[in-house]
Scaffold this motif. Structure first.
Motif: not given
Length: 123
Positions: A78, A82-84
């Motif tokens: 994260r 990066d997205w979830h």
């Protein structure tokens, strides 16, 4: 219990997946990369085991609270932007690789060894 469902989807043939990459592709967590001389495409898989990818995401999500190493890996992804969902998919990929290793070598999972680069050294 995600673990039992993962094993149910993998089957009982120990030689089914030759390497961890084949297992990740079967689950649908590994991206498809197509490259030519000028273009490169990275996309998601449409042909996959939907039950395995769904239980895999539950497994990775549940591990965030139960495993300090998994949480540290997720937080690091994260922090890198990066997205979830992408961070969770990376964690699932790591888990599938470790699962393949444990099944092939008949070893128990060791969190200190699996997430050694993310966890502080034991005192």
């Amino acid at each position: 219990m995600p673990g039992a469902r993962v094993f149910a989807e993998l089957g009982d043939d120990p030689e089914r997946f030759t390497d961890a990459r084949a297992l990740k592709s079967y689950a649908g967590s590994a991206p498809i990369t197509r490259a030519s001389g000028k273009k490169r495409f990275v996309g998601r898989r449409f042909v996959k085991n939907n039950r395995l990818i769904n239980v895999g995401f539950l497994w990775a999500f549940a591990a965030l609270t139960a495993s300090p190493g998994a949480n540290a890996h997720y937080r690091r992804r994260r922090e890198h932007g990066d997205w979830h969902a992408a961070a969770q998919r990376h964690l699932l990929n790591r888990f599938l690789g470790q699962l393949h290793h444990c099944l092939k070598t008949r070893q128990h999972f060791d969190e200190q060894q699996a997430f050694a680069s993310f966890l502080p050294a034991p005192a």
